[in-house]
Scaffold this motif. Structure first.
Motif, PDB file in Angstrom:
ATOM      1  N   THR A  72      -5.068  -7.022 -12.932  1.00  0.00           N
ATOM      2  CA  THR A  72      -3.745  -6.934 -12.257  1.00  0.00           C
ATOM      3  C   THR A  72      -2.430  -7.784 -12.750  1.00  0.00           C
ATOM      4  N   ALA A 113      -0.281 -11.297  -5.630  1.00  0.00           N
ATOM      5  CA  ALA A 113      -0.417 -11.887  -6.891  1.00  0.00           C
ATOM      6  C   ALA A 113       0.274 -13.272  -6.724  1.00  0.00           C
ATOM      7  N   ASP A 167      -5.067   0.343  -2.222  1.00  0.00           N
ATOM      8  CA  ASP A 167      -5.104  -1.231  -1.772  1.00  0.00           C
ATOM      9  C   ASP A 167      -3.658  -1.605  -2.374  1.00  0.00           C
ATOM     10  N   GLY A 168      -3.097  -2.583  -1.381  1.00  0.00           N
ATOM     11  CA  GLY A 168      -2.020  -3.481  -1.697  1.00  0.00           C
ATOM     12  C   GLY A 168      -2.741  -4.656  -2.587  1.00  0.00           C
ATOM     13  N   ARG A 169      -1.773  -5.595  -3.131  1.00  0.00           N
ATOM     14  CA  ARG A 169      -2.142  -6.740  -3.567  1.00  0.00           C
ATOM     15  C   ARG A 169      -1.056  -7.901  -3.597  1.00  0.00           C
ATOM     16  N   ASN A 210      -9.507 -10.668 -13.135  1.00  0.00           N
ATOM     17  CA  ASN A 210      -8.323 -10.244 -12.237  1.00  0.00           C
ATOM     18  C   ASN A 210      -7.064 -10.229 -13.079  1.00  0.00           C
ATOM     19  N   ARG A 266       0.880  -1.286  -0.124  1.00  0.00           N
ATOM     20  CA  ARG A 266      -0.197  -0.090  -0.074  1.00  0.00           C
ATOM     21  C   ARG A 266       0.858   1.165   0.138  1.00  0.00           C
ATOM     22  N   ALA A 309      -5.001 -13.222  -7.511  1.00  0.00           N
ATOM     23  CA  ALA A 309      -4.622 -12.030  -6.789  1.00  0.00           C
ATOM     24  C   ALA A 309      -5.540 -11.718  -5.936  1.00  0.00           C
ATOM     25  N   VAL A 310      -5.292 -11.053  -4.627  1.00  0.00           N
ATOM     26  CA  VAL A 310      -5.995 -10.718  -3.567  1.00  0.00           C
ATOM     27  C   VAL A 310      -5.649  -9.492  -3.046  1.00  0.00           C
ATOM     28  N   PRO A 311      -6.301  -8.488  -3.118  1.00  0.00           N
ATOM     29  CA  PRO A 311      -6.071  -7.199  -2.573  1.00  0.00           C
ATOM     30  C   PRO A 311      -6.083  -7.076  -1.013  1.00  0.00           C
TER      31      PRO A 311
END
Length: 188
Positions: free
Chosen positions: A151, A123, A119-121, A147, A113, A156-158
């Motif tokens: 991204t 992957a 938001d960070g992510r 996604n 972040r 990937a998840v934020p």
């Protein structure tokens, strides 16, 4: 005999040989506050609505805020979005869990972040994504395709304002869990 020597040997040391699992969970406070606020605004618009042309617009606004309240309330029921442990990583895409072992991962990239509203992510780049992505239902596959377009990675998840990591040092926590089985890099 001292109190320390009277204890069994395993009770004297507080070191756990297994790393602590890393999770990303949705923020209950943020989603709860948004659900409550949207519900109150929806009730306010509905209470002031009438059958006049302006009142119909208020009914539409009330319905929109009610839908937002339901979406935020549903987010309260979502548990973990990502779980990483000493075996591998599991991600939730919609209602499906997708898991892979550390040995099958090419690399994990973490975008930190940059400011409080960003938001960070995390992957996850697989060595061979075909079998994992091919076994998913079509609804989850549509989300992973979107996604990938947004991204650069299907998995990937934020994390950030609406999703909280269990450990603030995301790169270090994932690096410890990967244990040199795959690289964990910070994306700049």
């Amino acid at each position: 005999m001292t109190a320390a020597s009277a204890q069994p040997r395993t009770d004297r040391f507080d070191m756990d040989p297994r790393p602590v699992p890393f999770t990303i969970r949705s923020s209950q406070k943020v989603h709860g506050g948004l659900a409550l606020g949207a519900a109150l605004v929806a009730v306010g618009f509905a209470a002031s609505a009438s059958t006049s042309p302006t009142g119909v617009l208020r009914w539409i606004a009330a319905a929109a805020f009610a839908v937002l309240a339901v979406i935020c309330a549903r987010a309260l029921t979502v548990g973990d979005m990502l779980v990483a442990d000493d075996v591998g990583i599991r991600l939730r895409i919609g209602n499906e869990w997708i898991g892979t072992r550390w040995e099958d991962i090419d690399q994990v990239t973490v975008l930190k972040r940059r400011h409080p509203l960003d938001d960070g992510r995390i992957a996850v780049h697989l060595q061979d994504p075909g079998p994992v992505l091919g076994a998913m239902p079509s609804s989850s596959r549509k989300r992973t395709d979107a996604n990938r377009r947004l991204t650069g990675s299907s998995l990937a998840v934020p994390f950030g304002l609406t999703a909280r990591p269990s450990n603030g040092e995301v790169v270090q926590a994932l690096h410890m869990l990967a244990d040199a089985r795959c690289p964990v890099r910070e994306q700049l």
